[in-house]
Design an enzyme around this catalytic site. Structure first.
Site, short mmCIF file in Angstrom:
data_model
loop_
_atom_site.label_atom_id
_atom_site.label_comp_id
_atom_site.label_asym_id
_atom_site.label_seq_id
_atom_site.Cartn_x
_atom_site.Cartn_y
_atom_site.Cartn_z
N GLU A 38 11.87 4.26 -3.58
CA GLU A 38 10.80 3.61 -2.82
C GLU A 38 11.28 2.24 -2.38
O GLU A 38 12.03 1.58 -3.10
CB GLU A 38 9.55 3.47 -3.69
CG GLU A 38 8.85 4.79 -3.92
CD GLU A 38 7.69 4.69 -4.90
OE1 GLU A 38 7.18 3.59 -5.14
OE2 GLU A 38 7.32 5.75 -5.42
N ARG A 82 2.37 2.46 -10.14
CA ARG A 82 2.44 3.39 -11.26
C ARG A 82 3.43 2.89 -12.32
O ARG A 82 4.56 2.60 -12.02
CB ARG A 82 2.85 4.79 -10.77
CG ARG A 82 1.74 5.48 -9.99
CD ARG A 82 2.16 6.82 -9.45
NE ARG A 82 3.02 6.72 -8.30
CZ ARG A 82 3.47 7.77 -7.59
NH1 ARG A 82 3.13 8.99 -7.93
NH2 ARG A 82 4.24 7.59 -6.53
N THR A 100 4.47 15.34 -10.21
CA THR A 100 4.73 15.95 -11.52
C THR A 100 4.59 14.84 -12.58
O THR A 100 5.58 14.41 -13.17
CB THR A 100 6.15 16.57 -11.59
OG1 THR A 100 7.10 15.60 -11.09
CG2 THR A 100 6.25 17.82 -10.76
N THR A 108 10.34 16.53 -8.79
CA THR A 108 11.20 16.49 -9.97
C THR A 108 10.60 17.40 -11.03
O THR A 108 9.49 17.14 -11.51
CB THR A 108 11.31 15.04 -10.49
OG1 THR A 108 11.81 14.23 -9.43
CG2 THR A 108 12.22 14.95 -11.69
N CYS A 162 8.78 7.07 -11.58
CA CYS A 162 9.78 8.08 -11.95
C CYS A 162 10.41 7.87 -13.33
O CYS A 162 10.30 8.75 -14.19
CB CYS A 162 10.87 8.14 -10.89
SG CYS A 162 10.27 8.79 -9.33
N1 LIG Z 1 8.17 8.36 -5.66
C1 LIG Z 1 9.49 8.40 -5.77
O1 LIG Z 1 10.18 7.39 -5.61
C2 LIG Z 1 10.19 9.69 -6.07
C3 LIG Z 1 11.58 9.78 -5.90
C4 LIG Z 1 12.21 10.98 -6.18
C5 LIG Z 1 11.48 12.06 -6.63
N2 LIG Z 1 10.12 11.95 -6.80
C6 LIG Z 1 9.38 13.13 -7.25
O2 LIG Z 1 8.71 13.68 -6.12
C7 LIG Z 1 7.45 14.24 -6.52
C8 LIG Z 1 6.33 13.63 -5.70
O3 LIG Z 1 6.26 12.25 -6.01
P1 LIG Z 1 5.39 11.24 -5.12
O4 LIG Z 1 5.71 9.88 -5.63
O5 LIG Z 1 5.59 11.55 -3.69
O6 LIG Z 1 3.91 11.67 -5.57
P2 LIG Z 1 2.52 11.32 -4.83
O7 LIG Z 1 1.50 11.37 -5.89
O8 LIG Z 1 2.69 10.08 -4.01
O9 LIG Z 1 2.31 12.52 -3.80
C9 LIG Z 1 1.97 13.83 -4.17
C10 LIG Z 1 0.98 14.36 -3.13
O10 LIG Z 1 0.82 15.76 -3.31
C11 LIG Z 1 -0.53 16.10 -3.00
N3 LIG Z 1 -0.84 17.42 -3.57
C12 LIG Z 1 -0.93 17.78 -4.88
N4 LIG Z 1 -1.19 19.11 -4.98
C13 LIG Z 1 -1.23 19.60 -3.73
C14 LIG Z 1 -1.44 20.90 -3.18
N5 LIG Z 1 -1.64 21.97 -3.95
N6 LIG Z 1 -1.44 21.04 -1.83
C15 LIG Z 1 -1.25 19.97 -1.04
N7 LIG Z 1 -1.03 18.73 -1.50
C16 LIG Z 1 -1.01 18.54 -2.83
C17 LIG Z 1 -1.31 14.93 -3.56
O11 LIG Z 1 -2.60 14.81 -2.97
C18 LIG Z 1 -0.41 13.74 -3.21
O12 LIG Z 1 -0.74 13.18 -1.96
C19 LIG Z 1 7.34 13.99 -8.02
O13 LIG Z 1 7.81 15.12 -8.71
C20 LIG Z 1 8.28 12.83 -8.25
O14 LIG Z 1 8.79 12.80 -9.56
C21 LIG Z 1 9.47 10.79 -6.52
#
Ligand SMILES: NC(=O)c1ccc[n+]([C@@H]2O[C@H](COP(=O)([O-])OP(=O)(O)OC[C@H]3O[C@@H](n4cnc5c(N)ncnc54)[C@H](O)[C@@H]3O)[C@@H](O)[C@H]2O)c1
Length: 443
Positions: A155, A331, A86, A122, A263
C-alpha cells in the site's frame, strides 16, 4: 481478455485497474454496494497515490467497470480473480477463509466455458485445493482450473509495485491455466519481470514466507535498537553497516514502533497456526509475533518516560496514525496500541494524520482530531511522531516548539537528527539512538 476481479479493496481495485491498463477488459465486483456506487460515481473508496487517475482513464476507455453482479461478469470472463479479505479468525488467529469460500461458491454457480480461477488473496497452503473442491462440488460439469497468484504490492506504492513487480509468482497445475496467466501478464513479461511458475501449494506458502521473513527483519532491527539504547550505539549506523552487505540488504532495517498494517500481523499469525497444525512449528516467527505485540506498548512506556514518568492529565500530540505513510489504512496500526496505552496512563490525545483520520475515528473515538500538525501540537505536553509521512519530515520546528507547552519530541521513526534537535532546544528521543553520536559517513 475479459477478467472478473472479485473484491474491490486495496488489492482488487489496484490489480483490476492495472490489468485494465495492460489492455484487458476488467469488471471489479464487490458485494459492498456503497463501494460500487462510489466507484461508479468516480470516488475512490481508499487512498492510494495515482489510483484516481488510473481508474478514471481506464473507465473512460471502457476497459474498467464496477458491479455488484458477480454472475454476469464471471460468465463472460476467461479469468476470475479472488481478491477478497482473509482477516485473522477471531479466537485462534487462523486465516478466516469465509469470504474466499463464499466467493468460490458464487463463482462456481456462474461459470460458463473454460475459466481460470486465480486466488490473489493471501491464503494458507492448501486453500487452492479446497477452492477447487468447492467449485467441483457445486458444479461437477464446469471446465476450470484454480491457480494461486499471490500479490506482493505495498500500500502506498501499490500501482508501481503491480506494474513493476520484483517477481510474479504463479502456482498452476494446469497447462491451459498457465497459458492464460502468461497472457494476462504479457506486458510484464515483455518488461522482463521475473516469472516464477511453481506448484500451487508452493505459491501459497511463498507469500507467507515472504511476509514472515520481512516481519522478522523488522523485529530483528528493533531488538538491536533496544540494545543500542543501552550501550550507547546508534541503530541507524548499525543498520547501514549490515545493510550494505548484499547478503543482508538495506531494506526493512528501520527501527521503529513495530510492524502493523493489514498484512504482517495477520499473516504471521496464520503461518504460525498452519505450521503448528502440521507439526512443524516455525518458532522464530512465533517469537517475532510475540516481540512485536509487546513492542507497541513499550513505545507508550518510552513516551511516558520522556514525559518524566507520567502522562496523567497531560496532552500528547500524535502525528501519524496510519500504519505507514501514503495510505489511509488503519488496520492493526501501531498507533492504536500506543494511543490506547497512553490513554490508559491518563493522557489526553491530540491527533493528526494526512489521510487516516476518517478510518481512525471509527477505531479511536475519543481523541481530539486536528486539521494540521501545528494545531495538533498546540499546548501539548509532548509530541510523538508515529508515522513517517513526508509532511512531517520538514516541519517548521520553531513553530512546533512555540506551539508545544514543553519541547519534548519522541520520534518513533527517527526522521530527525538528534544533534540538530538538541541544538534547537528539544528534549528529543528517537529509537535505538544511544548517547554516543553518529559518526558514520559513506565516502
Ligand atoms: N492490502 C495489502 O497491502 C495486501 C497486499 C498483498 C496481499 N493482500 C491480500 O489481499 C487480500 C485482500 O486484501 P485487501 O487489503 O484488498 O482487503 P479489503 O478488505 O480492502 O478488500 C476486500 C474486498 O472484498 C469484498 N468482498 C468480500 N467478499 C466478497 C464477495 N463474496 N463478493 C464480492 N466482494 C467481496 C469486500 O467488500 C472488500 O471490499 C487479503 O487476502 C490480503 O491479505 C493485501
Amino acid at each position: 481478455m475479459n477478467i472478473a476481479m472479485i473484491g474491490s479493496g486495496y488489492v482488487g481495485l489496484v490489480s483490476g485497474a492495472c490489468l485494465a491498463d495492460f489492455g484487458h477488459t476488467v469488471v471489479c465486483i464487490d458485494n459492498d454496494e456503497r463501494k460500487v456506487d462510489a466507484l461508479r460515481a468516480g470516488k475512490m473508496p481508499i487512498f492510494e497515490p495515482g489510483l484516481q487517475h488510473l481508474v478514471e482513464s481506464n473507465v473512460r476507455q471502457r476497459r474498467l467497470s464496477f458491479s455488484v453482479d458477480l454472475k454476469e461478469a464471471v460468465a463472460s470472463s476467461r479469468a476470475v480473480f479472488i481478491a477478497v479479505g482473509t482477516p485473522s479468525r477471531r479466537g485462534d488467529g487462523h486465516a478466516d477463509l469465509t469470504y474466499v469460500y463464499q466467493a468460490a461458491r458464487e463463482i462456481a454457480a456462474s461459470l460458463a466455458g473454460f475459466a481460470v480461477i486465480v486466488t490473489k488473496s493471501t491464503v494458507p497452503v492448501g486453500t487452492g485445493d479446497e477452492v477447487e473442491r468447492i467449485i467441483r462440488e457445486t458444479r461437477p460439469d464446469a471446465d476450470f482450473a484454480v491457480v494461486s497468484n499471490p500479490e506482493f504490492l505495498r500500500e502506498g506504492a501499490a500501482i508501481a509495485d503491480f506494474k513493476r513487480p520484483d517477481r510474479i509468482v504463479i502456482g498452476a497445475e494446469d497447462k491451459r491455466a498457465e497459458a492464460v496467466m502468461r497472457e494476462i501478464y504479457r506486458p510484464l513479461y515483455l518488461n522482463q519481470a521475473p516469472f516464477l511458475f511453481t506448484g500451487r501449494r508452493t505459491a501459497e506458502l511463498t507469500k507467507y514466507a515472504a511476509n514472515a521473513f520481512l516481519a522478522t527483519k523488522i523485529t530483528f532491527i528493533n531488538e538491536i535498537a533496544d540494545l543500542c539504547e543501552l550501550t550507547g550505539a546508534n541503530v541507524q549506523d548499525v543498520a547501514r553497516g549490515i545493510g550494505l552487505d548484499k547478503r543482508i540488504g538495506s531494506k526493512f532495517l528501520h527501527a521503529g514502533p513495530g510492524y502493523g498494517g493489514s498484512c504482517f500481523p495477520k499473516d504471521t499469525q496464520a503461518l504460525i497456526k498452519t505450521a503448528q497444525d502440521h507439526g512443524a512449528p516455525i518458532r522464530i516467527v512465533e517469537e517475532v509475533a510475540r516481540i512485536n505485540d509487546q513492542r507497541k506498548r513499550a513505545m507508550a512506556r518510552k513516551v511516558i518516560a520522556a514525559c518524566g514518568g507520567t502522562v496523567r492529565g497531560k496532552t500528547i500530540a500524535i502525528l501519524g496514525l496510519t500504519f505507514k505513510p501514503n495510505t489511509d489504512d488503519m488496520r492493526d496500526s501501531p498507533a492504536i496500541s500506543i494511543i490506547t496505552a497512553l490513554k490508559d496512563g491518563g493522557a489526553r490525545i491530540n491527533a493528526f494524520d494526512p489521510e487516516g483520520m476518517e478510518q481512525a475515528r471509527a477505531l479511536l473515538a475519543d481523541l481530539t482530531y486536528l486539521s494540521d500538525p501545528y494545531s495538533c501540537c498546540e499546548k501539548a505536553d509532548a509530541l510523538v511522531i508515529v508515522t513517517e509521512w513526508d509532511a512531517f519530515r520538514a516541519l517548521d520546528l520553531d513553530r512546533v516548539k512555540a506551539a508545544l507547552a514543553a519541547p519534548i519530541l519522541i520520534d518513533l521513526r527517527n526522521i530527525y537528527d538528534p544533534e540538530e534537535m538538541a541544538r534547537r532546544g528539544f528534549a528529543y528521543s528517537g529509537v535505538g539512538l544511544g548517547t554516543s553520536q553518529s559518526k558514520s559517513a559513506i565516502a
